[in-house]
Enzyme design. Sequence first.
Site, PDB file in Angstrom:
ATOM      1  N   GLY A  16      50.159 100.745  63.323  1.00 38.63           N
ATOM      2  CA  GLY A  16      48.789 100.387  62.948  1.00 38.63           C
ATOM      3  C   GLY A  16      48.533  98.929  63.306  1.00 38.63           C
ATOM      4  N   GLY A 119      55.995  97.627  63.052  1.00 34.14           N
ATOM      5  CA  GLY A 119      56.525  97.828  61.710  1.00 34.14           C
ATOM      6  C   GLY A 119      57.726  98.761  61.733  1.00 34.14           C
ATOM      7  N   ASP A 120      57.954  99.449  60.622  1.00 31.54           N
ATOM      8  CA  ASP A 120      59.196 100.230  60.494  1.00 31.54           C
ATOM      9  C   ASP A 120      59.275 101.379  61.514  1.00 31.54           C
ATOM     10  OD1 ASP A 120      57.112 101.440  59.028  1.00 31.54           O
ATOM     11  OD2 ASP A 120      58.538 102.625  57.887  1.00 31.54           O
ATOM     12  N   THR A 122      57.808 101.581  64.441  1.00 29.63           N
ATOM     13  CA  THR A 122      57.975 101.011  65.784  1.00 29.63           C
ATOM     14  C   THR A 122      59.411 100.511  65.977  1.00 29.63           C
ATOM     15  OG1 THR A 122      55.665 100.363  65.711  1.00 29.63           O
ATOM     16  CG2 THR A 122      56.994  99.329  67.407  1.00 29.63           C
ATOM     17  N   ASP A 144      51.566  95.872  55.277  1.00 27.68           N
ATOM     18  CA  ASP A 144      52.278  96.383  54.088  1.00 27.68           C
ATOM     19  C   ASP A 144      53.407  95.454  53.631  1.00 27.68           C
ATOM     20  OD1 ASP A 144      50.667  98.574  54.612  1.00 27.68           O
ATOM     21  OD2 ASP A 144      52.267  99.739  55.550  1.00 27.68           O
ATOM     22  N   ARG A 179      32.305  97.923  32.985  1.00 30.70           N
ATOM     23  CA  ARG A 179      32.964  99.112  33.533  1.00 30.70           C
ATOM     24  C   ARG A 179      34.452  98.873  33.772  1.00 30.70           C
ATOM     25  NH1 ARG A 179      28.415 100.281  38.142  1.00 30.70           N
ATOM     26  NH2 ARG A 179      27.148 101.727  36.929  1.00 30.70           N
ATOM     27  N   HIS A 289      40.692 100.690  55.747  1.00 26.99           N
ATOM     28  CA  HIS A 289      41.033  99.923  56.955  1.00 26.99           C
ATOM     29  C   HIS A 289      40.380  98.548  57.019  1.00 26.99           C
ATOM     30  CE1 HIS A 289      42.346 103.964  57.871  1.00 26.99           C
ATOM     31  NE2 HIS A 289      43.187 103.420  58.724  1.00 26.99           N
ATOM     32  N   GLN A 291      41.189  96.335  55.245  1.00 29.70           N
ATOM     33  CA  GLN A 291      42.351  95.440  55.054  1.00 29.70           C
ATOM     34  C   GLN A 291      43.100  95.163  56.343  1.00 29.70           C
ATOM     35  OE1 GLN A 291      44.271  97.052  51.067  1.00 29.70           O
ATOM     36  NE2 GLN A 291      43.091  98.535  52.221  1.00 29.70           N
TER      37      GLN A 291
HETATM   38  O1  F6P Z   1      51.114 100.726  57.747  1.00 34.47           O
HETATM   39  C1  F6P Z   1      49.824 100.202  57.768  1.00 34.47           C
HETATM   40  C2  F6P Z   1      48.847 101.157  57.140  1.00 34.47           C
HETATM   41  O2  F6P Z   1      47.563 100.550  57.129  1.00 34.47           O
HETATM   42  C3  F6P Z   1      49.221 101.633  55.735  1.00 34.47           C
HETATM   43  O3  F6P Z   1      48.969 100.670  54.737  1.00 34.47           O
HETATM   44  C4  F6P Z   1      48.386 102.877  55.630  1.00 34.47           C
HETATM   45  O4  F6P Z   1      48.962 103.781  54.721  1.00 34.47           O
HETATM   46  C5  F6P Z   1      48.441 103.440  57.040  1.00 34.47           C
HETATM   47  O5  F6P Z   1      48.748 102.350  57.897  1.00 34.47           O
HETATM   48  C6  F6P Z   1      47.150 104.082  57.490  1.00 34.47           C
HETATM   49  O6  F6P Z   1      47.357 104.657  58.736  1.00 34.47           O
HETATM   50  P1  F6P Z   1      46.165 105.158  59.679  1.00 34.47           P
HETATM   51  O7  F6P Z   1      45.604 103.952  60.388  1.00 34.47           O
HETATM   52  O8  F6P Z   1      46.830 106.102  60.616  1.00 34.47           O
HETATM   53  O9  F6P Z   1      45.131 105.793  58.803  1.00 34.47           O
END
Ligand code: F6P
Length: 370
Positions: A16, A119-120, A122, A144, A179, A289, A291
């Site tokens: 990602g 990441g992991d 890859t 993450d 709330r 996304h 984030q």
């Molecule tokens: O590993 C990064 C990440 O954004 C995770 O936090 C999330 O669970 C996943 O990728 C989402 O993947 P995709 O972009 O395939 O929806």
Amino acid sequence: MTKSKIRRIGVLTGGGDCPGLNAVIRAVAKTGMFRYGLEIFGIEDGYLGLIEDRIRPLSVSDVSGILTVGGTILGASNKANPSQFKVLENGKWVEKDVTDRVLENCRKHKLDALVIIGGDGTMAGAAKLIDRGLKIVGVPKTIDNDLPGTEMTFGHDTAVATGSDALDKVHTTASSHHRVMVVELMGRYAGWLALRSGLASGADVILIPEIPFKLDVVADACDRRSKHGKRFTLIAVGEGAFPAGGEMVVNHVDESSPEPIRLGGIAKHVADEVEKLTGLESRAIVLGHVQRGGTPTAFDRILATVLAHHATELLADGRFGEMVVVKNGKIDAVEISSIAGKIRTVQPGDSLVLSARAVGTCFGDVIEPW
Ligand code: F6P
């Protein structure tokens, strides 16, 4: 200019995307060109470009002006691990090992070595390619922050800033409307993103996968706040959090991916159940996304640049099969084979958890004594 046995390298951004990828591409390319006279080739869409032979030379101007830009100029894919490449056959996804195609394309473009940013998943793919003789150096990326061997991956700080900004905004509306607001953050099976964002924004409750929660404990925290005159509660929940004895909420299964599970939906579950248990009006917000986007923070730009510079130095020194890491606050390296297929999760005794508990944050496991 220093001489290196390596003449031509390929760079790819796998998994990602995340803020800071372009900063790494830029620093690898500039260090390689300016210091070692290397030719730099960009591989498009992560491992997919290596498999499909989408590999192009990068010039200084290609990598100029991208330090602050989110995303990746090379494109990314989180579905193309060469040893577990999914192809559709007779309507069914089947796994194939297409590593031979990768080796052939590296030979064709005369790539002496690869810088693999990921990441992991890859890095697990990289470990398999190293076994087949490819010269690889890894750079740890992911919002993450769950890669073992390193205290920090670039991209995480920006995602925490985005998460914290969202929590701050939700805080004011939670307060106005009295709330319970439940904000879901990414992070997969690790709670770093929810923990750091929640800590930064003073979330009253933080729920992470490493500490299974009890709904009655969460409801009690909301109720007690109401009784003490705080008529709202802010909850940060990691997408992988789950109730004790229950399971993670799966949003969908992507069969075309070697890691098919996509999490999502726990915030809605928590909001609904808390409302039922307390009678307090509750809402769920999923950041998703958002984030992964945006311009990297200054911290991530610096970390990405430093990691990329050191990765290129490793290549030039002929140190292959390693990933650059942050260890005890300093730049170091670990064997990719030692971290492949593993993730780094939050330990319940982590100092961040202890500090959050010290200021009264509820993790949904025990009723805090306040
Ligand atoms: O590993 C990064 C990440 O954004 C995770 O936090 C999330 O669970 C996943 O990728 C989402 O993947 P995709 O972009 O395939 O929806």
